[in-house]
Design a protein around this motif. Structure first.
Motif, PDB file in Angstrom:
ATOM      1  N   ILE A   1      -0.964  -5.486 -12.311  1.00 35.73           N
ATOM      2  CA  ILE A   1      -0.480  -6.860 -12.149  1.00 35.73           C
ATOM      3  C   ILE A   1       1.042  -6.907 -12.211  1.00 35.73           C
ATOM      4  O   ILE A   1       1.695  -7.568 -11.399  1.00 35.73           O
ATOM      5  CB  ILE A   1      -1.111  -7.787 -13.212  1.00 35.73           C
ATOM      6  CG1 ILE A   1      -2.609  -7.901 -12.946  1.00 35.73           C
ATOM      7  CG2 ILE A   1      -0.477  -9.164 -13.182  1.00 35.73           C
ATOM      8  CD1 ILE A   1      -3.357  -8.680 -13.989  1.00 35.73           C
ATOM      9  N   VAL A   2       1.629  -6.181 -13.159  1.00 34.98           N
ATOM     10  CA  VAL A   2       3.089  -6.160 -13.263  1.00 34.98           C
ATOM     11  C   VAL A   2       3.704  -5.580 -11.992  1.00 34.98           C
ATOM     12  O   VAL A   2       4.673  -6.108 -11.456  1.00 34.98           O
ATOM     13  CB  VAL A   2       3.526  -5.351 -14.505  1.00 34.98           C
ATOM     14  CG1 VAL A   2       5.010  -5.014 -14.428  1.00 34.98           C
ATOM     15  CG2 VAL A   2       3.227  -6.127 -15.760  1.00 34.98           C
ATOM     16  N   THR A   3       3.093  -4.504 -11.494  1.00 29.84           N
ATOM     17  CA  THR A   3       3.616  -3.893 -10.268  1.00 29.84           C
ATOM     18  C   THR A   3       3.622  -4.893  -9.133  1.00 29.84           C
ATOM     19  O   THR A   3       4.645  -5.118  -8.477  1.00 29.84           O
ATOM     20  CB  THR A   3       2.710  -2.714  -9.850  1.00 29.84           C
ATOM     21  OG1 THR A   3       2.387  -1.971 -10.997  1.00 29.84           O
ATOM     22  CG2 THR A   3       3.415  -1.851  -8.845  1.00 29.84           C
ATOM     23  N   VAL A   4       2.477  -5.481  -8.900  1.00 33.82           N
ATOM     24  CA  VAL A   4       2.362  -6.377  -7.756  1.00 33.82           C
ATOM     25  C   VAL A   4       3.263  -7.604  -7.926  1.00 33.82           C
ATOM     26  O   VAL A   4       3.978  -7.992  -7.008  1.00 33.82           O
ATOM     27  CB  VAL A   4       0.888  -6.798  -7.554  1.00 33.82           C
ATOM     28  CG1 VAL A   4       0.783  -7.867  -6.504  1.00 33.82           C
ATOM     29  CG2 VAL A   4       0.051  -5.598  -7.184  1.00 33.82           C
ATOM     30  N   LEU A   5       3.265  -8.181  -9.138  1.00 34.63           N
ATOM     31  CA  LEU A   5       4.082  -9.367  -9.350  1.00 34.63           C
ATOM     32  C   LEU A   5       5.562  -9.062  -9.177  1.00 34.63           C
ATOM     33  O   LEU A   5       6.311  -9.866  -8.622  1.00 34.63           O
ATOM     34  CB  LEU A   5       3.840  -9.945 -10.741  1.00 34.63           C
ATOM     35  CG  LEU A   5       2.683 -10.926 -10.838  1.00 34.63           C
ATOM     36  CD1 LEU A   5       2.653 -11.546 -12.210  1.00 34.63           C
ATOM     37  CD2 LEU A   5       2.785 -11.998  -9.769  1.00 34.63           C
ATOM     38  N   GLY A   6       5.974  -7.896  -9.651  1.00 31.53           N
ATOM     39  CA  GLY A   6       7.366  -7.509  -9.496  1.00 31.53           C
ATOM     40  C   GLY A   6       7.750  -7.469  -8.029  1.00 31.53           C
ATOM     41  O   GLY A   6       8.754  -8.046  -7.609  1.00 31.53           O
ATOM     42  N   LEU A   7       6.899  -6.797  -7.250  1.00 30.60           N
ATOM     43  CA  LEU A   7       7.182  -6.711  -5.823  1.00 30.60           C
ATOM     44  C   LEU A   7       7.128  -8.098  -5.183  1.00 30.60           C
ATOM     45  O   LEU A   7       7.904  -8.422  -4.297  1.00 30.60           O
ATOM     46  CB  LEU A   7       6.181  -5.780  -5.146  1.00 30.60           C
ATOM     47  CG  LEU A   7       6.207  -4.348  -5.679  1.00 30.60           C
ATOM     48  CD1 LEU A   7       5.118  -3.514  -5.031  1.00 30.60           C
ATOM     49  CD2 LEU A   7       7.567  -3.715  -5.438  1.00 30.60           C
ATOM     50  N   GLU A   8       6.201  -8.915  -5.672  1.00 30.90           N
ATOM     51  CA  GLU A   8       6.033 -10.240  -5.085  1.00 30.90           C
ATOM     52  C   GLU A   8       7.193 -11.171  -5.440  1.00 30.90           C
ATOM     53  O   GLU A   8       7.422 -12.160  -4.762  1.00 30.90           O
ATOM     54  CB  GLU A   8       4.719 -10.865  -5.554  1.00 30.90           C
ATOM     55  CG  GLU A   8       3.483 -10.170  -5.025  1.00 30.90           C
ATOM     56  CD  GLU A   8       3.309 -10.363  -3.538  1.00 30.90           C
ATOM     57  OE1 GLU A   8       3.670 -11.443  -3.038  1.00 30.90           O
ATOM     58  OE2 GLU A   8       2.818  -9.438  -2.872  1.00 30.90           O
ATOM     59  N   PHE A   9       7.899 -10.864  -6.525  1.00 27.92           N
ATOM     60  CA  PHE A   9       9.018 -11.735  -6.893  1.00 27.92           C
ATOM     61  C   PHE A   9      10.063 -11.725  -5.777  1.00 27.92           C
ATOM     62  O   PHE A   9      10.616 -12.777  -5.417  1.00 27.92           O
ATOM     63  CB  PHE A   9       9.648 -11.303  -8.210  1.00 27.92           C
ATOM     64  CG  PHE A   9      10.718 -12.242  -8.679  1.00 27.92           C
ATOM     65  CD1 PHE A   9      10.383 -13.487  -9.191  1.00 27.92           C
ATOM     66  CD2 PHE A   9      12.063 -11.912  -8.589  1.00 27.92           C
ATOM     67  CE1 PHE A   9      11.367 -14.372  -9.607  1.00 27.92           C
ATOM     68  CE2 PHE A   9      13.048 -12.794  -9.006  1.00 27.92           C
ATOM     69  CZ  PHE A   9      12.693 -14.025  -9.515  1.00 27.92           C
TER      70      PHE A   9
ATOM     71  N   VAL B   1      10.667  -2.730 -11.784  1.00 23.33           N
ATOM     72  CA  VAL B   1       9.212  -2.573 -11.853  1.00 23.33           C
ATOM     73  C   VAL B   1       8.853  -1.147 -12.238  1.00 23.33           C
ATOM     74  O   VAL B   1       7.994  -0.909 -13.095  1.00 23.33           O
ATOM     75  CB  VAL B   1       8.568  -2.947 -10.509  1.00 23.33           C
ATOM     76  CG1 VAL B   1       7.107  -2.512 -10.488  1.00 23.33           C
ATOM     77  CG2 VAL B   1       8.664  -4.432 -10.271  1.00 23.33           C
ATOM     78  N   ASP B   2       9.544  -0.178 -11.629  1.00 25.12           N
ATOM     79  CA  ASP B   2       9.254   1.218 -11.952  1.00 25.12           C
ATOM     80  C   ASP B   2       9.498   1.513 -13.422  1.00 25.12           C
ATOM     81  O   ASP B   2       8.720   2.213 -14.068  1.00 25.12           O
ATOM     82  CB  ASP B   2      10.119   2.152 -11.095  1.00 25.12           C
ATOM     83  CG  ASP B   2       9.539   2.325  -9.707  1.00 25.12           C
ATOM     84  OD1 ASP B   2       8.297   2.299  -9.604  1.00 25.12           O
ATOM     85  OD2 ASP B   2      10.297   2.469  -8.749  1.00 25.12           O
TER      86      ASP B   2
END
Lengths: 325, 326
Positions: free
Chosen positions: A246-254, A307-308
């Motif tokens: 979720i953190v990965t996707v949300l980060g990219l989605e930001f 994110v990484d």
């Protein structure tokens, strides 16, 4: 870790260079900005004059080299329309967009995570099925239409919230925000919800599938065998595992929240970068377009890096393999 | 003499699936005395793991305990609410799982997972809980336990992880541990180390053990008594030497007969003909009858439990007379 960050920054430089080239030639192909600058009844001499002033009379590669020289010095030139520094114009509008994107991100997590957890823990429950059906709507309804419907419902019919604009802005620690007053929130809520809708659906689906998968794992059964409470099992054992994707996707989605706030900003007349970009494209204001794209690219690169780093904080296994490499 | 730690009586756990009721456990009864080690033996799908999970009340839908009684230290567990069950789990009744790679949460440190287990039942300070966790790790033979507490599961080998899981089970000095094939996923040398360790700890602390396995060699070395399960029922139980040396039930006999070690090298291995029946369509009478060489018309009726000098078996035609000296 340092080598990893440096490697990432090198990659970022390549991306930025590629974007500079693409955007420059892209806007060059679209049309001649001179016609947007001169009055309709201008003479040929006047047009030629403007053309020389801005250097449009030179061959395209010379223009490009000039442009590149500016970029290296951190300048994107002056906006053709506004006559002031393009990057300054963008940066002045940035806090509004960031505020909107940030509010949308918070809404996505605050609404999406609990709903997704519920739907994942009780997949057979009627409410869980309703949540999943709702998330399909969230995915498939077009943003601009939902925005209009929100205005119709909450501003026109119910009259609860203002339809357009941004509330009073206060500056704290050099950051401009409208999130500190009730009126600010009243203005922010509808556009943020509109922008967040897609992300809420995304978070719901990610959380649900993650929860359903994690709930079947042996470590959850073992946690139950230890006599832990249900809230501890869900809140710590399951949540920490599903937070990784979720953190990965949300980060990219930001990044995409910022980039695609263009639609929401124009519907709700939100004074952010997206609205500025639309105007710039209509007037072929090349320095402004390029400056916008640069800002967004840098934003994406920075977010990916964060994110990484966050990812390795959440998942200890990532840290280990990184230090072995 | 004290009563049994665990008394399971006529336990039935069924799974209500879309294509029928699966009677995974159907009329299982056994007792475990304090400090005793019971080996629960059977093939895959015989219901031994479901029996273990039933005792902890960890049967998830569509499964459910439909009948019988489970008494732990004289207190009934069947029919308890989830919150009442939680007070028992990990406190007086612990469980060790089969695959040590899967039982520890990969994203939480060992100390988190051990301290939460202490705090789930005892209102002590986190410092005291940490000390107890370190002590338990030391007890199962993990060197430098205070430091290892800060490690993550992936920094341990499989055998070490299983030791951690055993340490977690031991945290509250339970009166009974249910071990569901805890050494199956480990290689043989680690397996024997873990077995020796568990045997020592249980003997020292007086913890009773239900050791679920399909490995007769493990049972022979570890258990005091053995119960053999077939198709959701215990077909034979008794003292471990009695049962392994003079099996009464033809299935037990077949199981022992198929252990490779008992034959001269190069000779054909014995195998029980046929395969385990589907638990959805069990035969009316003895479930083993279709594969049994001794079956006759009498076996069309489910055989009752025959008690004979500390042995119990469900068979009309026992292979050996219990108690007959060899």
């Amino acid at each position: 870790m340092l080598a990893f960050i440096l490697r990432r920054l090198m990659q970022a430089v390549f991306v930025v260079v590629a974007m500079v080239v693409l955007v420059f030639f892209g806007t060059y192909v679209i049309g001649d900005p001179v016609w947007m600058m001169v009055p309709g009844d201008a003479t040929i001499e006047q047009v030629g004059e403007v053309r020389r002033t801005f250097g449009f009379d030179q061959p395209v590669y010379v223009q490009f080299l000039h442009f590149l020289g500016d970029v290296v010095r951190g300048e994107f030139g002056r906006s053709y329309v506004h006559g002031t520094s393009a990057i300054a114009l963008i940066l002045a509008r940035m806090p509004a967009t960031m505020e909107l994107a940030f509010a949308a991100l918070i809404l996505a997590v605050v609404i999406g995570l609990p709903l997704g957890l519920f739907a994942g823990l009780k997949p057979e429950h009627p409410a869980a099925r309703a949540i999943m059906a709702g998330s399909i709507l969230g995915f498939s309804l077009p943003t601009f239409w939902v925005g209009l419907m929100l205005i119709m419902l909450f501003s026109v019919m119910l009259g609860w919230l203002p339809a357009t604009g941004r509330g009073p802005v206060v500056s704290i620690f050099g950051l401009e925000t409208s999130m500190l007053s009730l009126d600010g929130w009243r203005h922010l809520l509808l556009p943020a919800l509109n922008l967040a809708l897609l992300k809420i659906s995304l978070v719901i689906r990610l959380t649900r599938s993650g929860t359903r998968e994690a709930a079947l794992q042996d470590y959850v059964k073992f946690a139950r065998a230890k006599g832990l409470s249900q809230s501890r099992i869900v809140g710590v054992h399951i949540l920490k595992n599903i937070l990784i994707p979720i953190v990965t996707v949300l980060g990219l989605e930001f990044g995409s929240l910022v980039a695609f706030s263009v639609v929401t900003e124009s519907i709700f007349a939100w004074p952010g970068m997206g609205k500025l970009l639309l105007e710039a494209i209509q007037r072929l204001d090349r320095p402004l377009i390029v400056a916008y794209v640069m800002v967004v690219v840098l934003l994406f690169v920075t977010i990916n890096l964060i994110v990484d780093i966050l990812y390795s904080a959440l998942d200890p296994r990532v840290r280990l393999s990184e230090s072995e490499a | 003499m004290a009563g049994p730690v665990l008394a399971v009586d006529n336990l039935a756990t069924h799974f209500f699936t879309r294509d029928g009721v699966v009677k995974s456990v159907d009329g299982v009864s056994f007792e475990v005395k304090p400090g005793e080690v019971l080996g629960l033996v059977g093939e895959s799908g015989s219901g031994k793991s479901v029996t273990g999970f039933s005792i902890l009340g960890l049967i998830d839908p569509p499964g459910r305990i439909v009948g019988g009684s489970i008494q732990l230290n004289g207190e009934e567990l069947v029919g308890r609410s989830e919150s009442e069950m939680r007070k028992v789990r990990g406190k007086s009744l612990a469980m060790i799982f089969q695959d040590p790679m899967m039982t520890l949460n990969p994203v939480l440190r060992i100390d988190t997972q051990m301290i939460e287990a202490v705090l789930a039942h005892d209102a002590v300070s986190e410092k005291a809980a940490r000390a107890r966790a370190a002590e338990a790790l030391g007890m199962v033979g993990i060197p430098a336990p205070e430091e290892r507490l800060f490690a993550y599961p992936h920094q341990f080998s499989g055998g070490m992880r299983q030791r951690v899981a055993i340490a977690i089970a031991l945290l509250h000095r339970p009166s009974l541990i249910i071990a569901d094939e805890p050494t199956t996923a480990l290689d043989v040398t680690i397996q024997s180390q873990i077995l020796a360790e568990v045997q020592r700890i249980c003997a020292e602390s007086g913890t009773a053990l239900v050791w679920i396995t399909h490995d007769l060699a493990v049972v022979a070395g570890l258990a005091d008594r053995v119960a053999v399960m077939y198709a959701g029922r215990i077909v034979e139980q008794g003292g471990v030497d009695d049962v392994l040396d003079r099996p009464c039930h033809p299935y037990t006999q077949g199981l022992i007969g198929s252990v490779p070690g008992a034959h001269p090298a190069g000779a054909r291995l014995h195998a029980i003909p046929g395969s385990t029946p589907s638990l959805k369509h069990l035969p009316q009478g003895c479930a083993f009858a279709p594969r049994c060489t001794r079956a006759d018309a009498a076996c069309a009726v489910a055989p009752p439990i025959t008690m004979n000098q500390g042995r119990a078996y469900r068979c009309f035609h026992p292979a050996a007379q219990a108690g007959a000296s060899a």
